[in-house]
Write an enzyme that holds these catalytic residues in place. Structure first.
Site, PDB file in Angstrom:
ATOM      1  N   LYS A 266       0.845  -1.200   0.000  1.00 43.14           N
ATOM      2  CA  LYS A 266       0.000   0.000   0.000  1.00 43.14           C
ATOM      3  C   LYS A 266       0.874   1.241   0.000  1.00 43.14           C
ATOM      4  O   LYS A 266       2.011   1.201   0.467  1.00 43.14           O
ATOM      5  CB  LYS A 266      -0.864   0.015   1.272  1.00 43.14           C
ATOM      6  CG  LYS A 266      -1.996  -0.990   1.272  1.00 43.14           C
ATOM      7  CD  LYS A 266      -2.834  -0.855   2.538  1.00 43.14           C
ATOM      8  CE  LYS A 266      -3.985  -1.843   2.557  1.00 43.14           C
ATOM      9  NZ  LYS A 266      -4.968  -1.656   1.482  1.00 43.14           N
ATOM     10  N   ARG A 340     -10.188 -11.713   1.692  1.00 47.84           N
ATOM     11  CA  ARG A 340     -11.002 -12.813   1.153  1.00 47.84           C
ATOM     12  C   ARG A 340     -10.246 -14.143   1.215  1.00 47.84           C
ATOM     13  O   ARG A 340     -10.855 -15.194   1.355  1.00 47.84           O
ATOM     14  CB  ARG A 340     -11.447 -12.448  -0.275  1.00 47.84           C
ATOM     15  CG  ARG A 340     -10.331 -12.280  -1.261  1.00 47.84           C
ATOM     16  CD  ARG A 340     -10.751 -11.443  -2.479  1.00 47.84           C
ATOM     17  NE  ARG A 340     -10.799 -10.001  -2.179  1.00 47.84           N
ATOM     18  CZ  ARG A 340     -11.117  -9.070  -3.059  1.00 47.84           C
ATOM     19  NH1 ARG A 340     -11.444  -9.399  -4.298  1.00 47.84           N
ATOM     20  NH2 ARG A 340     -11.140  -7.794  -2.723  1.00 47.84           N
TER      21      ARG A 340
HETATM   22  N1  BES Z   1      -8.185  -3.866   4.233  1.00 45.54           N
HETATM   23  C1  BES Z   1      -8.313  -3.434   2.884  1.00 45.54           C
HETATM   24  C2  BES Z   1      -9.620  -2.687   2.623  1.00 45.54           C
HETATM   25  C3  BES Z   1      -9.736  -1.353   3.291  1.00 45.54           C
HETATM   26  C4  BES Z   1      -9.206  -0.243   2.676  1.00 45.54           C
HETATM   27  C5  BES Z   1     -10.382  -1.225   4.477  1.00 45.54           C
HETATM   28  C6  BES Z   1      -9.329   0.995   3.278  1.00 45.54           C
HETATM   29  C7  BES Z   1     -10.507   0.008   5.080  1.00 45.54           C
HETATM   30  C8  BES Z   1      -9.984   1.118   4.477  1.00 45.54           C
HETATM   31  C9  BES Z   1      -8.266  -4.633   1.948  1.00 45.54           C
HETATM   32  O1  BES Z   1      -7.462  -5.681   2.362  1.00 45.54           O
HETATM   33  C10 BES Z   1      -7.718  -4.141   0.654  1.00 45.54           C
HETATM   34  O2  BES Z   1      -6.576  -3.775   0.622  1.00 45.54           O
HETATM   35  N2  BES Z   1      -8.551  -4.143  -0.378  1.00 45.54           N
HETATM   36  C11 BES Z   1      -8.154  -3.680  -1.639  1.00 45.54           C
HETATM   37  C12 BES Z   1      -8.686  -4.647  -2.664  1.00 45.54           C
HETATM   38  C13 BES Z   1      -8.157  -4.423  -4.039  1.00 45.54           C
HETATM   39  C14 BES Z   1      -6.685  -4.761  -4.076  1.00 45.54           C
HETATM   40  C15 BES Z   1      -8.928  -5.268  -4.996  1.00 45.54           C
HETATM   41  C16 BES Z   1      -8.758  -2.301  -1.834  1.00 45.54           C
HETATM   42  O3  BES Z   1      -9.880  -2.069  -1.385  1.00 45.54           O
HETATM   43  O4  BES Z   1      -8.087  -1.454  -2.395  1.00 45.54           O
HETATM   44 MN    MN Z   2      -5.440  -5.436   1.763  1.00 48.12          MN
END
Ligand code: BES
Ligand code: MN
Ligand code: ZN
Length: 489
Positions: A266, A340
Site C-alpha cells: 500500500k 477474502r
Molecule cells: N483492508 C483493505 C480494505 C480497506 C481499505 C479497508 C481501506 C478500510 C480502508 C483490503 O485488504 C484491501 O486492501 N482491499 C483492496 C482490494 C483491491 C486490491 C482489490 C482495496 O480495497 O483497495
Molecule cells: Mn489489503
C-alpha cells in the site's frame, strides 16, 4: 465510570440534567426545579435555540436542590432517544471537572421508565469510553473527571434492564480496545491472548496454529501469513447457551492485525489505519463477550481468521496460485486483496466442523465499500432474502446500520482466472461485489450466508453519537440484536 439508579435526586455535589421532549419547555419538563432555575433555563434555552432536539444540550448554573450547581437540559428529539441524551451529556461533561452527573428522567418515560433509564446508561457508558493507555503526559484538564452517572426515575426494573444492556456495552468496549491497539501490540497470538479471559465467562476457546492449518490445507490463509514473522492463528470461540440440539449460528471475522498490502504494498500515507483491519474479528470477539455476559439462550460460534499481511522475502507474489481448504485454487493477482483469502478458509473450516445453517461474516474487506456507502452504512450481501431482512431489522434496531448490495452471476464471472479456479481480484468496477462473490464460492449448498463489508464503519475520524473519534465498536450491537431477535426463542 460507574452507573447507578435512584428513586430520588441526591443532595450532594453534582451536576443535574433534565431530559426535555420537543415542545415541552413551557410545560412540565422543568417543573421539578425552583422557579428561578426554571426561568433561567427558559432564557438559556431560548438564547441557545434549544427546543428538545435529540442530543442538544443547554448548560447553565443556578440554584437547585439546595446548592448552586451546573444544570443541563438535554433534548430527547421526536423519537424520544434516551441513549443519545445520555451520550450527549457525557460528551459534554466527561472532562468538565464534574465528578457526578445526576440525570432525572422522572415523569418523562412513562411506562417505559426502566428501558429509558438503561438507554441513558448505555449512551453514557458508550460515550465515556476512551483508551489512554499510551498517553503518559495528559494534563489534569484533559483527563476524564466524571466518575459516576446516577439515573433517577427508572423505577424498580432499571437495574435488571441495565444488567442486559451493560453486557452489550462491555462487548463494544472490548471490540474498541482490540481495534484501537496498534499492530505491534495486537498481532494474531496476542489477539488470542486478549480473548482468553472470555473462558471465565463460559466461552469455549480452540486455537489452530500454523501447523494445524497447514495439515488442513488452508493454503489461502497461510499464503497471506507467509510474509510475516508473526504466526497466524485461527481462533474459535463457542458460546453454548442453548440445548445442544439447537443448530448453531456462526460469525466469522476478518482479523488482519496489520495490512501492509504485502508485495502489492500500500502507499505510505494513511497506512497506519490498517491496524484496524481486524475490525471484523474484533466485532466477533466483542459479540461473543456480550452474549456470554448476558447468558444468551443460543448456540453461537465465533471464528476469527488472524494473520498479519507483510512483505518479507518469503511473502507470496502476485501471480502465485494457492489451494484453499475447500480444494478450490486461487490465482493471487494482488496480495493486498488478502481478506477474502483469509476468510475463505475460515468459512470452509466452520462449515466442515460445525455445519451451521446460518453464517454471517464481517470484514473490513474493500476500500470500494467506503466509496459506495461512506461511513453511514455497512454493506450487506446475502444469498438468502430472509436472512438479509433479519440483519437489516437488527441493523435498524441496534443503530449499526446496513445497506443491502447485489450479488449475481454477471459479477461472479469477473473473477474467473485463466490459470486457476478463480482470481482474488476482479476489475476496478464493483470491487466490493466481486469480493463478496469470491466468498460466496466457498459457501455450501443450503447454508444461509451473509457478508458484511464494514470497511467504512469500524473507525471514525470524528466523534459520533455514542463514540469519540477512533474505534466505534461497530457490529457488536448488530450481532447481539440479531441473535436476540432470531435465535433465542
Ligand atoms: N483492508 C483493505 C480494505 C480497506 C481499505 C479497508 C481501506 C478500510 C480502508 C483490503 O485488504 C484491501 O486492501 N482491499 C483492496 C482490494 C483491491 C486490491 C482489490 C482495496 O480495497 O483497495
Ligand atoms: Mn489489503
Ligand atoms: Zn485488508
Amino acid at each position: 465510570m460507574r452507573i447507578s439508579f435512584a428513586d430520588a435526586r441526591p443532595s450532594a455535589a453534582h451536576a443535574l440534567a433534565l431530559v426535555v421532549a420537543p415542545g415541552t419547555l413551557d410545560g412540565t419538563a422543568l417543573g421539578s426545579l425552583p422557579d428561578a432555575a426554571q426561568a433561567l433555563a427558559r432564557t438559556a434555552a431560548k438564547a441557545l435555540r434549544f427546543d428538545g432536539e435529540a442530543g442538544a444540550v443547554v448548560e447553565y448554573f443556578a440554584e437547585a436542590d439546595g446548592a448552586n450547581r451546573r444544570l443541563l437540559l438535554v433534548g430527547l428529539g421526536s423519537k424520544t432517544d434516551f441513549e443519545k441524551a445520555g451520550a450527549a451529556l457525557v460528551a459534554k461533561l466527561l472532562t468538565s471537572g464534574e465528578t457526578t452527573l445526576v440525570v432525572d428522567i422522572s415523569g418523562v418515560a412513562g411506562s417505559k421508565a426502566a428501558e429509558a433509564a438503561a438507554a441513558v446508561a448505555s449512551g453514557a457508558m458508550l460515550r465515556s469510553w476512551r483508551y489512554d493507555t499510551y498517553r503518559t503526559k495528559l494534563d489534569a484538564k484533559q483527563r476524564p473527571s466524571l466518575e459516576e452517572v446516577v439515573i433517577v426515575g427508572g423505577g424498580a426494573e432499571a437495574e435488571a434492564r441495565w444488567a442486559a444492556a451493560s453486557a452489550v456495552v462491555e462487548g463494544v468496549a472490548f471490540t474498541r480496545e482490540l481495534v484501537t491497539e496498534p499492530g505491534n501490540i495486537i498481532y494474531p497470538e496476542s489477539f488470542v491472548e486478549r480473548c482468553r479471559p472470555l473462558e471465565a465467562l463460559g466461552v469455549k476457546i480452540e486455537v489452530l496454529g500454523r501447523d494445524a492449518m497447514a495439515a488442513l490445507g488452508m493454503g489461502a490463509l497461510l499464503g497471506v501469513a507467509q510474509g510475516s514473522a508473526r504466526p497466524p492463528q485461527m481462533l474459535v470461540m463457542r458460546w453454548e447457551g442453548a440445548e445442544s440440539s439447537k443448530a448453531p449460528v456462526a460469525f466469522v471475522g476478518k482479523g488482519v492485525t496489520f495490512d501492509s498490502g504485502g508485495i502489492s504494498l500500500k502507499p505510505g500515507g494513511g497506512m497506519e489505519d490498517m491496524k484496524w483491519d481486524m475490525g471484523g474479528a474484533g466485532a466477533v470477539a466483542g459479540a461473543m463477550k456480550a452474549l456470554a455476559l448476558r447468558k444468551a439462550n443460543a448456540n453461537v460460534i465465533g471464528v476469527c481468521g488472524l494473520v498479519e499481511n507483510m512483505p518479507d522475502g518469503l511473502a507470496q507474489r502476485p501471480g502465485d496460485v494457492v489451494t484453499s481448504m475447500s480444494g478450490q485454487t486461487v490465482e493471487v493477482i494482488n496480495t493486498d486483496a488478502e481478506g477474502r483469502l483469509v476468510l475463505c478458509d475460515a468459512l470452509t473450516w466452520v462449515q466442515k466442523n460445525y455445519a451451521p445453517k446460518t453464517i454471517v461474516d464481517l470484514a473490513t474487506l474493500t476500500g470500494a465499500m467506503i466509496v459506495a456507502l461512506g461511513h453511514e452504512y455497512g454493506g450487506l450481501f446475502a444469498n438468502d432474502d430472509l436472512l438479509a431482512d433479519q440483519l437489516l431489522a437488527a441493523a435498524t434496531a441496534s443503530g449499526d446500520r446496513l445497506w443491502r448490495m447485489p450479488l449475481g452471476d454477471a459479477y461472479d464471472k469477473l473473477i474467473d482466472s485463466p490459470i486457476a479456479d478463480m482470481k482474488n481480484v476482479g476489475p476496478r468496477e464493483a470491487g466490493s461485489i466481486t469480493a463478496a462473490q469470491f466468498l460466496k464460492r466457498f459457501i455450501d449448498e443450503g447454508v444461509r450466508w451473509a457478508h458484511l463489508d464494514i470497511a467504512g464503519m469500524v473507525w471514525a475520524s470524528k466523534p459520533g453519537t455514542t463514540w469519540d473519534k477512533g474505534a466505534t465498536g461497530y457490529g457488536v450491537r448488530l450481532l447481539d440484536r440479531f441473535v436476540a431477535d432470531n435465535f433465542e426463542n
